[in-house]
Design a protein around this motif. Sequence first.
Motif, PDB file in Angstrom:
ATOM      1  N   GLN A  94       0.835  -1.200   0.000  1.00 60.43           N
ATOM      2  CA  GLN A  94       0.000   0.000   0.000  1.00 60.43           C
ATOM      3  C   GLN A  94       0.870   1.249   0.000  1.00 60.43           C
ATOM      4  O   GLN A  94       1.770   1.388   0.823  1.00 60.43           O
ATOM      5  N   VAL A  95       0.619   2.152  -0.949  1.00 61.78           N
ATOM      6  CA  VAL A  95       1.315   3.437  -0.967  1.00 61.78           C
ATOM      7  C   VAL A  95       0.566   4.398  -0.053  1.00 61.78           C
ATOM      8  O   VAL A  95      -0.617   4.683  -0.268  1.00 61.78           O
ATOM      9  N   LEU A  96       1.235   4.877   0.984  1.00 63.98           N
ATOM     10  CA  LEU A  96       0.652   5.831   1.929  1.00 63.98           C
ATOM     11  C   LEU A  96       1.619   6.995   2.081  1.00 63.98           C
ATOM     12  O   LEU A  96       2.743   6.819   2.545  1.00 63.98           O
ATOM     13  N   HIS A  97       1.189   8.173   1.692  1.00 66.44           N
ATOM     14  CA  HIS A  97       2.057   9.341   1.764  1.00 66.44           C
ATOM     15  C   HIS A  97       2.491   9.628   3.197  1.00 66.44           C
ATOM     16  O   HIS A  97       1.805   9.282   4.162  1.00 66.44           O
ATOM     17  N   LEU A  98       3.600  10.301   3.302  1.00 69.43           N
ATOM     18  CA  LEU A  98       4.076  10.777   4.591  1.00 69.43           C
ATOM     19  C   LEU A  98       3.114  11.855   5.082  1.00 69.43           C
ATOM     20  O   LEU A  98       2.743  12.761   4.333  1.00 69.43           O
ATOM     21  N   GLY A  99       2.685  11.760   6.353  1.00 69.94           N
ATOM     22  CA  GLY A  99       1.731  12.721   6.893  1.00 69.94           C
ATOM     23  C   GLY A  99       2.349  13.603   7.965  1.00 69.94           C
ATOM     24  O   GLY A  99       3.141  13.138   8.788  1.00 69.94           O
ATOM     25  N   ILE A 100       2.013  14.875   7.959  1.00 71.38           N
ATOM     26  CA  ILE A 100       2.478  15.795   8.996  1.00 71.38           C
ATOM     27  C   ILE A 100       1.293  16.581   9.557  1.00 71.38           C
ATOM     28  O   ILE A 100       0.264  16.744   8.896  1.00 71.38           O
ATOM     29  N   ASN A 101       1.460  17.070  10.782  1.00 73.09           N
ATOM     30  CA  ASN A 101       0.441  17.895  11.428  1.00 73.09           C
ATOM     31  C   ASN A 101       0.621  19.334  10.955  1.00 73.09           C
ATOM     32  O   ASN A 101       1.523  20.044  11.402  1.00 73.09           O
ATOM     33  N   LEU A 102      -0.230  19.760  10.062  1.00 72.56           N
ATOM     34  CA  LEU A 102      -0.074  21.071   9.435  1.00 72.56           C
ATOM     35  C   LEU A 102      -0.204  22.229  10.422  1.00 72.56           C
ATOM     36  O   LEU A 102       0.286  23.336  10.149  1.00 72.56           O
ATOM     37  N   ASP A 103      -0.831  21.990  11.565  1.00 73.51           N
ATOM     38  CA  ASP A 103      -0.969  23.049  12.572  1.00 73.51           C
ATOM     39  C   ASP A 103       0.382  23.493  13.126  1.00 73.51           C
ATOM     40  O   ASP A 103       0.500  24.586  13.684  1.00 73.51           O
ATOM     41  N   HIS A 104       1.403  22.626  13.002  1.00 70.28           N
ATOM     42  CA  HIS A 104       2.731  22.946  13.540  1.00 70.28           C
ATOM     43  C   HIS A 104       3.565  23.813  12.592  1.00 70.28           C
ATOM     44  O   HIS A 104       4.633  24.286  12.978  1.00 70.28           O
ATOM     45  N   TYR A 105       3.093  23.990  11.375  1.00 72.04           N
ATOM     46  CA  TYR A 105       3.905  24.663  10.365  1.00 72.04           C
ATOM     47  C   TYR A 105       3.283  26.018  10.014  1.00 72.04           C
ATOM     48  O   TYR A 105       2.342  26.098   9.221  1.00 72.04           O
TER      49      TYR A 105
END
Length: 399
Positions: A205-216
Motif C-alpha cells: 500500500q502506498v501511503l504518503h508521509l503525513g504531517i500535522n499542518l498546525d505545527h507549520y
Amino acid sequence: MKILFLTHRVPFPQNGGYPIVVCNTIRGLVSLGHEVSLVALNAKKTHHQHNDDDKDLLSKIKYRAFDININVSVFDVAVNLFSKTSFNIDRYYDVGFERLLIAELKKTNYDIIQFEGLLVSLYMTAVRKNSKAKLIYRLHNVESQIWHRLAQQKSDPFKKSYLKMHAKRIKNYELQQLNNFDAIAVFTAQDKSTLLEYGTKIPIQVLHLGINLDHYKPDFSKTEFPSLFFLGSLDWLPNREGIEWFLENFKQELTEGDLRVKFYVAGNDIPERFDDYEVMGKIFIQGEVDDALEFVNSKSIMIVPLLSGGGMRVKIVEGMAMQKCIISTSLGAEGINFRNGEDILIANDQDEFYEAIKRCIADEEYCKSVGLKARKLIEAEHDVNKVTQKLVEFYQKMI
C-alpha cells in the motif's frame, strides 16, 4: 485496535525524518482511539530530557527503550568480508532485546505489529512464534538501493567494490524477508515498483508521509532573503554525500563568484571536517539547531542535493509546509507529486543547481509564489489526519 511499533532507534527527540514519521503516525492513531505501544532499540544509548510534545505523546502510549551496542571493530569488519550477510544489519540483533520483545508479546495480544524499517525485521521470526498479530513492514527506504546508488557515485575502485558487496548482501536479505510479512506500506509509487520487481507477492500500500499542518506556521517577517540552507542528519550517508558534493562544487561560487548569497548548513552529527567549509560571513556550518522549524522559517531557499537514497524526504515535505522555495534533485523529490518550476525547482547537476539558485536569489516574489503552491500541495496530500485514516483502513483490510 492494539498496535505495536518496533523501531531501530528511539524516535525522541523528533529531529530527523525517521522519528518525525514514527511519532506523527503514532499520534494520528492515538487521536483515532487506538491503543499504541512502542518498543525501541536505543543504539545511541541516549536518555535525553523529553520536551512537552514528547511528554504528551508518551503519556498516551506504552513505551520501552532497550540499550544496544551497535559498534563494530576493525576486526569485525574484516571477518564480515567472508560472511554472506552485512554487519550493517547484523549489528542490530540483540538477544536481550528479543527476550524483552517476547515477554511483551506474551503479555498483550496485539492486532497489528508494525516494523519500522528493515533493521527490526531481524526479530520477525520471534514475533511470529509469539503473536497472532498481522505483521506490517513500513519501508522507509529500499536499503539495498541506497547502497547500490552510493556505490555508483564512487570513483575509487575499492570503495565502489566494497559498497556493491554490501548492496548485494542487503538485497539478498531483503528478498528473504519481504514476503514473510503480511503486508507492506511504502511512501512512494517508485518504491512499490521496486518491491514488485523484487518479486514481492504480499499486499503493498502506498501511503504518503503525513504531517500535522498546525505545527507549520511560516512568518516571513523573520525570513532572511536571499539565503540558502540545508537541514538534515549527516549520520545518514546519502545526506552527507549530497551536501559534500554541493559544498565542493559551490563553495567558490558562493564566496567569490556570482552567487552572492549566504549558505547555512544545519543538522545532527555533522563531522568535524565540515568546519573546513566555513567561510566567515558567507558559509555557516551550524550543526544541530534547538528548533528546526524556527531555523527553516528564518531562511528562504532550501536545497536538497540528494544523489542516492530512496523513499520520501521528510525535510522536503516540512519545507514545503513552511512555504519554502526548494531546489532539489529528482531523487530528493521522489514520491512527491510536484510540478517543476511551480511548487519546487528540480536540479540534477551542477549547471542546473547554478541556474536555479541564480534565479531564486534574484526574485523574492517568485520564491514566495513557489512556496505558496508547495504549501497547498502538502495540504492536499500530506495532512496526517487523512493519511492516518487511510493507514487504519489498510490495517482493517488486513485483519
